[in-house]
Design a protein around this motif. Structure first.
Motif, PDB file in Angstrom:
ATOM      1  N   GLY B  40      22.678 -25.261 -16.934  1.00 39.55           N
ATOM      2  CA  GLY B  40      21.227 -25.386 -16.795  1.00 39.55           C
ATOM      3  C   GLY B  40      20.694 -26.485 -17.710  1.00 39.55           C
ATOM      4  N   VAL B  42      22.352 -29.099 -18.781  1.00 38.67           N
ATOM      5  CA  VAL B  42      22.790 -30.393 -18.230  1.00 38.67           C
ATOM      6  C   VAL B  42      21.893 -30.809 -17.063  1.00 38.67           C
ATOM      7  CG1 VAL B  42      24.649 -31.539 -16.964  1.00 38.67           C
ATOM      8  CG2 VAL B  42      25.193 -30.093 -18.933  1.00 38.67           C
ATOM      9  N   LEU B  43      21.578 -29.829 -16.199  1.00 42.99           N
ATOM     10  CA  LEU B  43      20.787 -30.148 -15.003  1.00 42.99           C
ATOM     11  C   LEU B  43      19.289 -30.147 -15.289  1.00 42.99           C
ATOM     12  CD1 LEU B  43      22.661 -27.903 -12.387  1.00 42.99           C
ATOM     13  CD2 LEU B  43      22.839 -30.377 -12.636  1.00 42.99           C
ATOM     14  N   GLY B  44      18.915 -29.723 -16.490  1.00 40.06           N
ATOM     15  CA  GLY B  44      17.497 -29.657 -16.825  1.00 40.06           C
ATOM     16  C   GLY B  44      16.772 -28.528 -16.114  1.00 40.06           C
TER      17      GLY B  44
END
Lengths: 263, 229
Positions: B40, B42-44
């Motif tokens: 989460g 990393v993906l924002g």
């Protein structure tokens, strides 16, 4: 599916996170194996026997592993490849992962394998997939030592079977309930929904319109039929190895049927 | 026999197995629960805890109940080392259990003995490594297939993963007790036909549907027990 989202779910960082965990567990397996081997030697066990346990387990596991790989393929279209790879490599089982992913998707308002998937939804789905399966691990941490001490020397085949055994039936009943809820929802969807006038691919309530999506019913019927064939091959033809592919193979047949009717 | 082997104590080995097993289980737990947050990050987009909680109530409870049953039934078959590994690596019914049973039969190890502990640990560890290897190779081979998997014509397949699973499971479980399946299936179909707005919360309906099935199964079980005296 929005290919932008899928691209991000297949990104290098995700591979790295999942790969690290898979590598950790692989190391754990090697450590346990080496320890058991040494203990066996110290106990004076025949190395030929131990080697046999290893080779037979390796050959035994190849076919089921290929079945599990098909499961990764089935889930990769909605969740990207790395996450299903992690889940099925080290902890999950295909039926578990799929049911939980769908339940989680529903809570965040998306549908698996459709345009509605977002990265926010993915993070929540992934968390729920992890959280729901930890039961066995937690129980092992707290109770393994005591439980196994208690059992030591007793034959689990004799003591493990409770007389009458409602446990088994309760498990079957629970799965029957689970499957019925979903199949009921597909029937309800077909009978009492119609395509939304506003958004393509969405459906709205319309009691007894018979205009709902019938693709899920086709998938259910095709995969149930395929499972029937697998069971027939196993039970009537004695092909025990087909069992390894039964669930994943039936799912792929159901999925293929959905593609065909939507062409 | 080396000095070390002479001094070998099976009890000490078991104690260390439990110690190690607990540590790696807790580490695996932290990693698996932490991964969605790391991803989460990393993906924002962090997981929505409220939605995850609701989902847990709907689908998690079923698996929590079945994990208790699995734990009680399988642990004695797997022994100490084998059970820690098996609960971390999963795929119990479809692979680990039959694999360990097979190894045990081939080597003639009796359950509850030190020999069985060694054989089943070797068996489960090997089986897990083979799965990890096969999946890693398979996934590498799948990478070039990505564009094919994303072809628009194939998308109905991925949207049908769940119905396809339930079709297969229906065949597997309904045949074990077809009569038991009639009531929950009809009740649920009728419910969703009459109240289509519930379709978007099907996972919540697992609870009443499961309760109906378990209640009927219990009534049937009591009846046969009584008849048998």
């Amino acid at each position: 599916m929005d290919s932008g989202v899928l691209n991000r779910l297949n990104g290098g960082a995700i591979w790295l996170v999942c790969g690290t965990i898979v590598a950790f567990i692989a190391v754990v397996c090697v450590v346990f194996m080496v320890r058991a081997w040494r203990a066996g030697k110290a106990l004076g066990m025949d190395p030929v026997k131990m080697r046999r346990a290893v080779t037979s387990s390796a050959t035994f596991s190849i076919l089921p592993s290929l079945g599990i790989l098909l499961g990764v393929l089935a889930l990769s279209g909605s969740l990207g490849t790395p996450w299903p790879w992690l889940r099925l490599s080290v902890i999950g089982a295909l039926h578990y992962e799929t049911v939980v992913a769908e339940g989680a998707a529903e809570q965040v308002g998306v549908k698996l394998g459709t345009e509605s998937m977002t990265v926010e939804a993915f993070a929540t789905i992934a968390l729920l997939m992890s959280a729901c399966i930890v039961g066995g691990m937690i129980l092992a941490v707290f109770f393994n030592k005591r439980y196994l001490r208690k059992l030591q020397g007793r034959n689990p085949a004799a003591s493990g079977k409770s007389s009458g055994g409602f446990g088994d039936r309760a498990m079957i009943a629970m799965f029957i309930g689970l499957v019925s809820a979903y199949i009921g929802s597909y029937i309800g969807g077909f009978v009492s929904q119609k395509p939304s006038p506003d958004a393509a691919g969405e459906y709205v309530s319309a009691r007894f319109s018979f205009l709902g999506d019938w693709t899920p019913l086709v998938a259910v019927a095709a995969s149930a039929a395929a499972m029937g064939v697998f069971i027939w091959l196993k039970e009537k033809k004695g092909l025990d190895w087909v069992e390894n592919f039964a669930v994943a193979g039936s799912m792929l047949v159901g999925m293929a049927a959905a593609v065909l009717v939507r062409l | 026999m080396t000095n070390r082997e002479k001094n070998f104590s099976y009890d000490a080995y078991l104690n260390r197995t439990h110690f190690l097993g607990r540590i790696v289980s807790v580490l695996a737990l932290i990693m698996l629960l932490g991964a969605p947050f790391v991803i989460g990050g990393v993906l924002g987009a962090m997981p929505d805890l409220a939605a995850a909680g609701r989902g847990f109530l709907a689908v998690g409870l079923i698996w929590a109940a079945s994990s208790v049953v699995e734990y009680l039934v399988y642990t004695p078959m797997l022994g100490a080392g084998g059970s820690y590994l098996a609960f971390i690596t999963g795929n119990l019914i479809n692979m680990k259990i039959p694999c360990a049973m097979n190894a045990r039969e081939l080597t003639g190890a009796k359950s509850g003995t030190a020999e069985n502990e060694v054989i089943s640990t070797l068996s489960i560890a090997t089986s897990s490594l083979v799965t990890i290897l096969v999946l890693a190779l398979g996934v590498l081979l799948m990478i070039p297939l990505q564009p094919v998997l994303r072809a628009p014509a194939l998308q109905p397949a991925f949207a049908s993963v769940v119905p396809a699973l339930f079709g297969a499971m229906a065949c597997q479980y309904y045949r074990k007790d077809p009569k038991l399946a009639v009531v929950p299936l009809c009740a649920m179909s009728l419910l969703f036909i009459l109240v289509p707005s519930l379709i978007s919360s099907t996972s919540m309906m697992i609870i009443p549907s499961g309760a109906i099935a378990i209640g009927l199964a219990y009534a049937g079980w009591r009846k046969t027990r009584k008849e048998e005296g």
